[in-house]
Scaffold this motif. Structure first.
Motif, PDB file in Angstrom:
ATOM      1  N   VAL A  92      -4.246   8.990   2.929  1.00 31.68           N
ATOM      2  CA  VAL A  92      -3.775   7.419   3.563  1.00 31.68           C
ATOM      3  C   VAL A  92      -4.433   6.934   4.658  1.00 31.68           C
ATOM      4  O   VAL A  92      -4.532   7.728   5.378  1.00 31.68           O
ATOM      5  CB  VAL A  92      -1.891   6.793   3.334  1.00 31.68           C
ATOM      6  CG1 VAL A  92      -2.186   5.534   4.425  1.00 31.68           C
ATOM      7  CG2 VAL A  92      -1.143   7.263   2.474  1.00 31.68           C
ATOM      8  N   VAL A  93      -5.202   5.559   4.328  1.00 30.70           N
ATOM      9  CA  VAL A  93      -5.965   5.095   5.110  1.00 30.70           C
ATOM     10  C   VAL A  93      -5.212   4.331   6.181  1.00 30.70           C
ATOM     11  O   VAL A  93      -5.808   3.527   5.808  1.00 30.70           O
ATOM     12  CB  VAL A  93      -7.464   4.700   5.222  1.00 30.70           C
ATOM     13  CG1 VAL A  93      -8.371   4.382   7.008  1.00 30.70           C
ATOM     14  CG2 VAL A  93      -7.728   6.156   5.138  1.00 30.70           C
ATOM     15  N   ASP A 127       7.918   4.636   7.429  1.00 35.07           N
ATOM     16  CA  ASP A 127       7.097   5.754   8.243  1.00 35.07           C
ATOM     17  C   ASP A 127       6.388   6.920   7.511  1.00 35.07           C
ATOM     18  O   ASP A 127       6.957   7.648   6.565  1.00 35.07           O
ATOM     19  CB  ASP A 127       8.954   6.263   8.290  1.00 35.07           C
ATOM     20  CG  ASP A 127       9.118   8.176   8.456  1.00 35.07           C
ATOM     21  OD1 ASP A 127       8.142   8.453   9.151  1.00 35.07           O
ATOM     22  OD2 ASP A 127      10.171   8.369   8.630  1.00 35.07           O
ATOM     23  N   LEU A 128       5.052   6.787   7.550  1.00 29.40           N
ATOM     24  CA  LEU A 128       4.375   7.353   6.830  1.00 29.40           C
ATOM     25  C   LEU A 128       3.895   9.013   6.841  1.00 29.40           C
ATOM     26  O   LEU A 128       4.373  10.078   6.281  1.00 29.40           O
ATOM     27  CB  LEU A 128       3.019   6.245   6.994  1.00 29.40           C
ATOM     28  CG  LEU A 128       2.448   5.053   7.052  1.00 29.40           C
ATOM     29  CD1 LEU A 128       0.943   4.562   7.468  1.00 29.40           C
ATOM     30  CD2 LEU A 128       2.709   5.135   4.956  1.00 29.40           C
ATOM     31  N   PRO A 177      -4.143   7.606  10.826  1.00 26.72           N
ATOM     32  CA  PRO A 177      -4.089   6.194  11.214  1.00 26.72           C
ATOM     33  C   PRO A 177      -5.544   5.603  12.064  1.00 26.72           C
ATOM     34  O   PRO A 177      -6.137   6.289  13.041  1.00 26.72           O
ATOM     35  CB  PRO A 177      -2.999   7.083  12.206  1.00 26.72           C
ATOM     36  CG  PRO A 177      -2.688   8.266  12.178  1.00 26.72           C
ATOM     37  CD  PRO A 177      -3.735   9.114  11.581  1.00 26.72           C
ATOM     38  N   VAL A 178      -5.190   4.751  12.231  1.00 22.58           N
ATOM     39  CA  VAL A 178      -6.897   3.797  13.136  1.00 22.58           C
ATOM     40  C   VAL A 178      -5.930   1.886  13.304  1.00 22.58           C
ATOM     41  O   VAL A 178      -4.799   1.862  12.675  1.00 22.58           O
ATOM     42  CB  VAL A 178      -7.742   3.298  11.714  1.00 22.58           C
ATOM     43  CG1 VAL A 178      -8.269   4.372  11.384  1.00 22.58           C
ATOM     44  CG2 VAL A 178      -6.788   2.493  10.595  1.00 22.58           C
ATOM     45  N   GLY A 198       0.200  -1.497   0.353  1.00 22.01           N
ATOM     46  CA  GLY A 198       0.088  -0.102  -0.258  1.00 22.01           C
ATOM     47  C   GLY A 198       1.319   1.754  -0.018  1.00 22.01           C
ATOM     48  O   GLY A 198       0.130   2.118  -1.007  1.00 22.01           O
ATOM     49  N   MET A 199       1.964   1.144   0.437  1.00 20.04           N
ATOM     50  CA  MET A 199       2.579   2.202   0.772  1.00 20.04           C
ATOM     51  C   MET A 199       3.744   2.924  -0.329  1.00 20.04           C
ATOM     52  O   MET A 199       3.650   3.343  -1.074  1.00 20.04           O
ATOM     53  CB  MET A 199       3.830   2.752   1.618  1.00 20.04           C
ATOM     54  CG  MET A 199       5.277   3.241   2.039  1.00 20.04           C
ATOM     55  SD  MET A 199       4.536   4.691   2.252  1.00 20.04           S
ATOM     56  CE  MET A 199       6.205   4.975   3.046  1.00 20.04           C
ATOM     57  N   ALA A 200       3.795   1.326  -1.360  1.00 18.80           N
ATOM     58  CA  ALA A 200       4.645   1.740  -2.537  1.00 18.80           C
ATOM     59  C   ALA A 200       3.404   2.004  -3.399  1.00 18.80           C
ATOM     60  O   ALA A 200       4.142   3.249  -4.247  1.00 18.80           O
ATOM     61  CB  ALA A 200       4.861   0.671  -2.794  1.00 18.80           C
ATOM     62  N   ILE A 201       1.885   1.982  -3.323  1.00 19.51           N
ATOM     63  CA  ILE A 201       0.923   2.410  -4.600  1.00 19.51           C
ATOM     64  C   ILE A 201       0.589   3.779  -4.039  1.00 19.51           C
ATOM     65  O   ILE A 201       0.509   4.578  -4.753  1.00 19.51           O
ATOM     66  CB  ILE A 201      -0.565   1.831  -4.015  1.00 19.51           C
ATOM     67  CG1 ILE A 201      -0.181   0.148  -4.617  1.00 19.51           C
ATOM     68  CG2 ILE A 201      -1.540   2.285  -4.769  1.00 19.51           C
ATOM     69  CD1 ILE A 201      -1.213  -0.686  -4.424  1.00 19.51           C
TER      70      ILE A 201
END
Length: 402
Positions: free
Chosen positions: A233-234, A241-242, A251-252, A217-220
């Motif tokens: 980003v959810v 390191d978002l 963040p959830v 997901g991070m790469a996308i």
């Protein structure tokens, strides 16, 4: 294109193709780049440092120190100085060192210290290039995020004909231009990406979860951002390191929290990518105190979680694109195709939990993408950054693309 202000390290290793590094240096300098050439010891047998120093307008480095002046060549500073590191030509020997962290000269030390992207242009004879050890090493360095500039086909120094020729300098220059000029195909678009696992609490200290790292997901999310999108980003709990990225971050922890966050912004989105590994079930009741170890068995009563993609798919507008993921262990293709209709996806990305090097926690992935119109696209095992680029390319091929 003008490469003015761009700092490029050009690594040259021992190969008959080393003569091409002179033309590549000239092309980079002519485009405005600053070029620092580093040569391996064996490269000195194929082309002189004087030639490359004259063309680059900088002294060529090949050792940790200048034995005449005693000047130290700091490989750490070199690695931090560059915007791009190009190895052209890259021999099988140096490739092996890169793949296995061997650090026995200035060139390999600089590679290991480098924080910038790396382009590798291998050059070797046909049988060497096709040898399993070489292909394995190429796959390995690709998994590090290195960009492989595949060898071209033609007549080789041995007299054989086939793949193994170093990519022509003009073609390498095109890749450099592309690297410094990313396409902004998604400029002005708002993209939501859900990523990571969810955690469903059992009591104040325990939870049910899965092995998702959030890397895909991070790469996308980063790929969309590079191409100009405004990215939301959810994220479930991840070690990535978002916060250092320029995302709108939500963040959830639980599936319920992820649904509420995604639902609150869904209507604003042009594209939604459901890459999170959401827990299907959660404890029916959460204990207020830590559950003590008493009986030999513990029975948990679970309730079904909200299906985020399914619910948001019901309110998807005609001009929105939804991309789903299917991580399967059996009947993968049938299950992936079923999700296209059931969850109103435009694309489904299938990967297998049983595929070596793919799925949770890995830096690489191997996927098959299914379109609603029946089109299918299969990838090789690639770094997740390259899988993300493939997914974005297929998003642009969706008929409802706006």
């Amino acid at each position: 294109m003008n490469l003015s202000g761009k700092r490029i390290i050009l690594g040259v290793t021992g190969s008959i193709a080393a003569y091409k590094s002179a033309l590549l240096t000239r092309l980079l300098i002519k485009s405005g780049a600053e070029v620092q050439v580093i040569m391996s010891a064996s490269a000195l047998d194929f082309i002189t440092p004087l030639t490359l120093a004259t063309l680059s307008k900088r002294p060529v480095m090949s050792d940790f120190s200048n034995k005449n002046s005693g000047e130290w060549h700091n490989h750490v500073e070199l690695g931090l100085w560059a915007d791009l590191f190009i190895l052209a030509p890259l021999s099988a020997n140096t490739l092996s060192k890169f793949a296995n962290g061997i650090c026995d000269n200035l060139l390999t030390a600089t590679y290991l210290s480098s924080r910038c992207p790396v382009m590798l242009a291998p050059a070797m004879d046909l049988d060497m290039y096709q040898h399993p050890s070489v292909t394995s090493n190429l796959d390995k360095v690709a998994s590090f995020g290195n960009i492989i500039l595949d060898a071209e086909s033609g007549e080789l120094a041995s007299g054989l004909s086939g793949q193994g020729r170093m990519m022509e300098p003009e073609h390498i220059l095109e890749h450099v231009y592309h690297f410094f000029s990313p396409k902004l195909d998604f400029k002005g678009k708002k993209v939501m990406v859900t990523l990571g696992p969810t955690q469903e609490a059992l009591d104040p200290v325990r939870f049910i979860s899965n092995h998702s790292s959030g890397k895909m997901g991070m790469a996308i999310a980063k790929a969309f951002q590079i191409q100009g999108a405004e990215v939301f980003v959810v994220s479930g709990p991840v070690s990535l390191d978002l916060k250092s990225e320029n995302f709108h971050l939500y963040p959830v922890h639980s599936a319920s929290e992820m649904y509420q966050a995604a639902k609150s912004i869904h209507g604003q989105m042009d594209i939604c990518v459901f890459a999170a590994a959401v827990a299907d079930y959660a404890p029916a009741e959460v204990a207020k105190e830590k559950i003590k170890k008493q009986e030999s068995e513990l029975t948990l009563h679970l309730k079904k979680n909200v299906d985020i993609a399914l619910e948001l798919g019901k309110v998807k507008s005609p001009n929105q694109i939804h991309v789903g993921f299917a991580l399967e262990t059996e009947n993968g293709e049938a299950n992936a195709r079923g999700k296209l209709e059931k969850k109103n996806f435009d694309l489904v990305v299938l990967n297998s939990a049983k595929e070596e090097g793919a799925g949770f926690r890995h830096d690489t992935n191997k996927v098959k993408i299914f379109h609603r119109n029946g089109k299918e696209v299969q990838s090789d095992l690639l770094p997740k950054s390259r899988i993300a680029e493939l997914i974005l390319r297929e998003v642009k091929n969706v008929p409802v693309w706006i």
